[in-house]
Design a protein around this motif. Structure first.
Motif, short mmCIF file in Angstrom:
data_model
loop_
_atom_site.label_atom_id
_atom_site.label_comp_id
_atom_site.label_asym_id
_atom_site.label_seq_id
_atom_site.Cartn_x
_atom_site.Cartn_y
_atom_site.Cartn_z
N THR A 188 -4.14 1.28 6.17
CA THR A 188 -3.61 1.12 4.81
C THR A 188 -3.79 -0.31 4.32
O THR A 188 -4.21 -0.53 3.17
N HIS A 189 -3.51 -1.29 5.16
CA HIS A 189 -3.66 -2.68 4.74
C HIS A 189 -5.12 -3.05 4.51
O HIS A 189 -5.45 -3.75 3.54
N ARG A 192 -6.45 -2.11 1.29
CA ARG A 192 -5.93 -2.89 0.17
C ARG A 192 -6.43 -4.34 0.21
O ARG A 192 -5.85 -5.24 -0.41
N ASN A 306 4.96 -6.12 -1.92
CA ASN A 306 4.53 -4.80 -2.41
C ASN A 306 3.70 -4.06 -1.37
O ASN A 306 3.80 -2.83 -1.24
N ASP A 307 2.88 -4.80 -0.62
CA ASP A 307 2.06 -4.16 0.42
C ASP A 307 2.94 -3.60 1.54
O ASP A 307 2.67 -2.52 2.07
N GLU A 309 6.15 -2.73 1.12
CA GLU A 309 6.87 -1.62 0.51
C GLU A 309 6.01 -0.36 0.44
O GLU A 309 6.51 0.76 0.61
N ASN A 310 4.73 -0.54 0.19
CA ASN A 310 3.81 0.59 0.09
C ASN A 310 3.83 1.43 1.37
O ASN A 310 3.79 2.66 1.32
N GLN A 313 7.04 3.45 1.40
CA GLN A 313 7.00 4.51 0.40
C GLN A 313 6.10 5.66 0.84
O GLN A 313 6.44 6.84 0.66
N LEU A 314 4.94 5.32 1.42
CA LEU A 314 4.04 6.37 1.90
C LEU A 314 4.69 7.18 3.02
O LEU A 314 4.45 8.38 3.16
#
Length: 430
Positions: A188-189, A192, A306-307, A309-310, A313-314
């Protein structure tokens, strides 16, 4: 590390900042050493100038046949050399003590860091998600250590046999879930914009000094006989990749991430924190680190939060974001946001990520600069940032507790199912 000139010119502000941090600060000793250092430098320069002038005159005296004067001048040069050695020793002693004081002095909190005494003074910034009401669902909520025992996922007694207390042994689907979480976070990181690294799990003293763990927090580290230390976080390695280097402004910001095992003494922990996966000596973590221009670093901090938190959230895990106050902020940080995930066993939010802007504090210690010829001459220190993206063991604990079902099984979050080989529910087959 704070800049010596900044401290000298802002002693009242530094003293107040250290008071707000509950950090020791001896302003009188700093001033005494700084004055002694500057006096020694002035004396050194005067002696060097006299030595140069006297040495130059010796040749002229010899040419003029003034042998006695030349011999006297030579003797004076020898005296000056002895005086210089003594003065230089005083300056070096003052330099050394000043350097040690600054190495042990924490960073200045940012203007936007709230002033407070401890974690009770950390203001909440926002929340996401709604914690489950297990009672309304008719489910007897179990803490993750009990779930782990029931489903044969956690083996604490065997971990003690293999190592010691506060180590973890994962079995079957728990081991696979750990691996799945790591891979999911790293993927995921990198999707991004983060560049992934694979780092040594040990670091030398210079590396740990660069990020601020040494010399002040040596007792919190595991040290080997070879003088290396087991890393407490990949921040140590990722931040020091460019130690001693001058980066190009056009390459900034740099976004790095890495999975590593992490090792911490965690001295003084007690109660529920010592059970299960919350506070252990060895744990896995995916870390984010950024190098940024000073004028962009606080925007990069918000983006880093935000990264993190993402990920939560996922995974569908309820959490909140808090801003750490001066009495709770870490040694190297100027501003920090903590992400706290909801853990039903605590009936509370527990830290799962800490994202910090260290401004030029670490860069000054590790000597990391950047050049920007279009805007200034020479080079300046970069700003470094770090954040958990996330702590894997705590993420697993949160998944186990928040996704437990009435029949005692654990539902796998949708985003992790592909990483689990299609397994959607962890049951007694674990």
């Amino acid at each position: 590390m704070l800049d010596l000139k900044f401290v000298r010119e802002n002693q009242e502000a530094v003293a107040q900042a250290m008071k707000n941090r509950h950090a020791s600060w001896d302003a009188s000793r700093f001033s005494e050493l700084d004055e002694a250092r500057r006096a020694a430098i002035t004396e050194e320069e005067a002696l060097q100038a006299e030595r140069n002038a006297t040495s130059k005159s010796i040749g002229q005296m010899m040419a003029a046949g003034e042998k006695d004067k030349a011999e006297a001048a030579k003797e004076r040069v020898r005296e000056i050399n002895d005086q210089l050695a003594a003065v230089s020793a005083k300056r070096e002693a003052a330099d050394s003590e000043l350097h040690d004081i600054l190495l042990r002095t924490p960073n200045m909190p940012a203007d936007t860091t709230p002033v407070g005494d401890d974690e009770n003074d950390n203001p909440e910034v926002r929340r996401w998600g709604t914690p489950r009401d297990f009672e309304a669902e008719g489910i007897q909520m179990k803490p993750h250590w009990d779930l782990g025992a029931d489903l044969h996922m956690l083996e604490p007694e065997r971990a003690v046999k293999l190592a010691a207390s506060r180590f973890v042994l994962l079995r079957g689907q728990a081991a696979r879930l750990e691996r799945a979480i790591i891979n999911f976070m790293a993927d995921t990181h990198t999707s991004r914009g983060y560049t992934e690294w694979w780092c040594p799990a040990m670091a030398n003293a210079n590396t740990l000094t660069g990020t601020g763990q040494l010399p002040k927090f040596e007792d919190d580290l595991f040290k080997t006989r070879e003088g290396l230390y087991l890393i407490p976080t990949a921040e140590v390695q990722l931040t020091n990749i460019h130690s001693g280097e001058v980066l190009e402004a056009s390459d900034l910001p740099l976004h790095y991430c890495a999975f590593t095992p992490c090792f911490r003494e965690e001295a003084g922990s007690a109660g529920r924190d010592t059970r299960g996966l919350i506070r252990v000596h060895q744990f896995d973590k995916v870390e984010m680190v950024k190098y940024a221009k000073p004028e962009e670093s606080y925007d990069e901090l918000e983006s880093m939060v935000n990264d993190a938190e993402n990920i939560l959230q996922l995974l569908g895990l309820p959490y909140r974001v808090i801003s750490l106050c001066t009495g709770d902020i870490g040694f190297s940080a100027a501003k920090t946001y903590d992400l706290e995930v909801w853990l039903p066993s605590y009936g509370a939010y527990k830290e799962i990520s800490s994202c910090s802007n260290c401004v030029d504090f670490q860069a000054r210690r590790a000597n990391i600069k950047y050049r920007d010829p279009e805007n200034f001459k020479g080079s300046r220190y970069v700003h470094t940032l770090n954040g958990s993206g996330l702590a894997v063991g705590r993420t697993m604990a949160a998944i186990m507790e928040n996704y437990q079902q009435a029949d005692g099984t654990i539902k796998v979050p949708e985003v992790l199912v592909p990483y689990m080989g299609g397994v959607e529910v962890i049951g007694d087959q674990a």
